[in-house]
Design an enzyme around this catalytic site. Structure first.
Site, mmCIF file in Angstrom:
data_model
loop_
_atom_site.group_PDB
_atom_site.id
_atom_site.type_symbol
_atom_site.label_atom_id
_atom_site.label_comp_id
_atom_site.label_asym_id
_atom_site.label_seq_id
_atom_site.Cartn_x
_atom_site.Cartn_y
_atom_site.Cartn_z
ATOM 1 C CD1 TRP A 103 -4.136 -0.772 -4.082
ATOM 2 C CD2 TRP A 103 -5.222 -2.624 -3.416
ATOM 3 N NE1 TRP A 103 -4.477 -1.505 -5.198
ATOM 4 C CE2 TRP A 103 -5.141 -2.632 -4.825
ATOM 5 C CE3 TRP A 103 -5.871 -3.675 -2.775
ATOM 6 C CZ2 TRP A 103 -5.670 -3.667 -5.613
ATOM 7 C CZ3 TRP A 103 -6.399 -4.709 -3.554
ATOM 8 C CH2 TRP A 103 -6.303 -4.695 -4.942
ATOM 9 C CG ASP A 173 0.106 -3.477 0.434
ATOM 10 O OD1 ASP A 173 0.967 -3.951 -0.322
ATOM 11 O OD2 ASP A 173 -1.113 -3.451 0.154
ATOM 12 C CE LYS A 197 -1.072 -5.337 -8.300
ATOM 13 N NZ LYS A 197 -1.595 -4.878 -7.037
HETATM 14 C C1 LIG Z 1 -2.601 -5.267 -6.180
HETATM 15 C C2 LIG Z 1 -2.465 -4.840 -4.780
HETATM 16 C C3 LIG Z 1 -2.975 -5.636 -3.732
HETATM 17 C C4 LIG Z 1 -3.730 -6.926 -3.976
HETATM 18 O O1 LIG Z 1 -2.923 -7.919 -4.525
HETATM 19 P P1 LIG Z 1 -3.492 -9.381 -4.846
HETATM 20 O O2 LIG Z 1 -2.263 -10.161 -5.101
HETATM 21 O O3 LIG Z 1 -4.361 -9.237 -6.061
HETATM 22 O O4 LIG Z 1 -4.252 -9.839 -3.683
HETATM 23 C C5 LIG Z 1 -2.799 -5.185 -2.449
HETATM 24 N N1 LIG Z 1 -2.152 -4.038 -2.180
HETATM 25 C C6 LIG Z 1 -1.652 -3.254 -3.162
HETATM 26 C C7 LIG Z 1 -0.949 -1.985 -2.812
HETATM 27 C C8 LIG Z 1 -1.796 -3.626 -4.488
HETATM 28 O O5 LIG Z 1 -1.296 -2.860 -5.462
#
Ligand SMILES: *Cc1c(COP(=O)(O)O)cnc(C)c1O
Length: 362
Positions: A103, A173, A197
């Site tokens: 990511w 993030d 998530k």
């Molecule tokens: C799943 C995830 C993303 C991407 O998320 P989307 O909503 O599918 O764009 C980005 N960063 C991390 C750490 C993730 O787990």
């Protein structure tokens, strides 16, 4: 299990608290006397206004978000933030990124399209199985921000201490750890997380951004890509993901009732310990990352062979434990055990794996 639901170990979209799903079910056809479902409701209505305001306030309460931070509900998931962050925050056209896995790599690739990216530390040399030392990074004075992916969903690592940014702002993030433990918002310039998530349904990101970082000199950017657009309109510039906002709001209330993020953290620690203790004692399964940086949310592990990995995945699925296959880029297995995974789910999985191991070894 009530409703015959499976223990879903998916990395996302993932489980939501059953009590929340029940409440949503009960309000599905007629939300609190409004005569309609939230899916059918105008985002400009007074009823929805209350939903979004309460969601924001409950999130502020949970995270103790200081008044000089905006809370934005934006579509495009976490992925759109990979672009919006450099487009909005690169004033000098330069940012430092820490590369800890899939990511952060994606974020780096997008930022490179906007400006200069300095990868000041990386754990690539050991297949992203650790978090590099970030206590004394080489950060140029004119760097606009330092960027981390605080919990790498695919690799299962998480920061124990935040990088020393040497006075520069930190952007994080937190998608796969959002609301899993207390967080001192003031340590960051911006925090964001895709909600599917650890919180609610897919299709939305929550961005928490310090007000002074929201620029008003970016008219050249597409209007949707400017944080100012969303901040000025209280996340109602266009039709937002009303459904996700409503569901997330329910989860925030649920977390508050549970005792907030301290209580959630304690539960997450206890839950993860069940699985990690098993992995540490097993002869068949091995945890895939350095112990000190193990994620409480995503737990990758392997057996001695790909064939056996696949056999275990198939057996777990048959037994009602879903989505344990590791990400295609790393293989093996991965159990995502977010806030809504009950401890009993992890205990049941561990019992199953123990039995599998015993029978396999005959
Ligand atoms: C799943 C995830 C993303 C991407 O998320 P989307 O909503 O599918 O764009 C980005 N960063 C991390 C750490 C993730 O787990």
């Amino acid at each position: 299990m009530k409703y015959d639901r499976t223990y879903n170990f998916s990395a996302g979209p993932a489980m939501m608290p059953e009590a929340v799903l029940e409440e949503i079910r009960d309000e599905m056809l007629n939300y609190q006397g409004s005569g309609m479902c939230v899916m059918e409701m105008s985002h400009r209505s007074a009823v929805f206004q209350k939903i979004i305001e309460e969601a924001e306030q409950d999130l502020r309460d949970l995270m103790n978000i200081p008044d000089n931070y905006k809370v934005l509900f934006i579509q495009g998931g976490a992925t759109l933030q990979f672009s919006m962050i450099p487009m909005n925050l690169m004033k000098n056209g330069k940012a430092v990124y820490i590369e800890t896995g899939a990511w952060s790599k994606k974020a780096i690739a997008e930022a490179k399209k906007v400006g200069e990216v300095i990868v000041a530390a990386s754990s690539k040399d050991k297949n992203y199985s650790y978090i590099p030392d970030c206590s004394d990074l080489d950060i140029p004075e004119d760097t606009d921000y330092v960027y981390i992916c605080e919990n790498e969903t695919i690799h299962g690592t998480t920061y124990q201490t935040l990088p020393n940014t040497k006075g520069h702002i930190l952007v994080s993030d937190q998608s796969s750890m959002f609301l899993s433990k207390p967080c001192n918002v003031a340590d960051y310039g911006m925090i964001y997380g895709g909600v599917q998530k650890n919180v609610g349904p897919a299709g939305m990101v929550i961005a928490i951004i310090r007000e002074d970082l929201i620029r008003d000199d970016l008219d050249n950017l597409p209007v949707y890509m400017q944080y100012k657009t969303h901040a000025d309109a209280q996340s109602l510039y266009n039709t937002p993901n009303c459904w996700a906002i409503y569901c997330c709001g329910k989860v925030f209330k649920y977390l508050k009732k549970l005792g907030g993020l301290e209580a959630m953290h304690k539960m997450n620690q206890e839950k993860a310990k069940v699985l990690y203790d098993f992995l540490d004692s097993s002869k068949m399964f091995t945890g895939a990352v350095e112990k000190e940086v193990r994620s409480l949310m995503n737990v990758p592990f392997v057996t001695a062979s790909k064939e056996l990995d696949a056999e275990v995945v198939a057996a777990t699925k048959k037994a009602g434990y879903d989505n344990l296959k590791g990400h295609k880029s790393v293989g093996g297995l991965r159990a995502s055990i977010y806030n809504a995974m009950p401890k009993e789910g992890v205990e049941a999985l561990v019992e199953f794996l123990k039995k599998f191991e015993a029978e396999y070894q005959g």
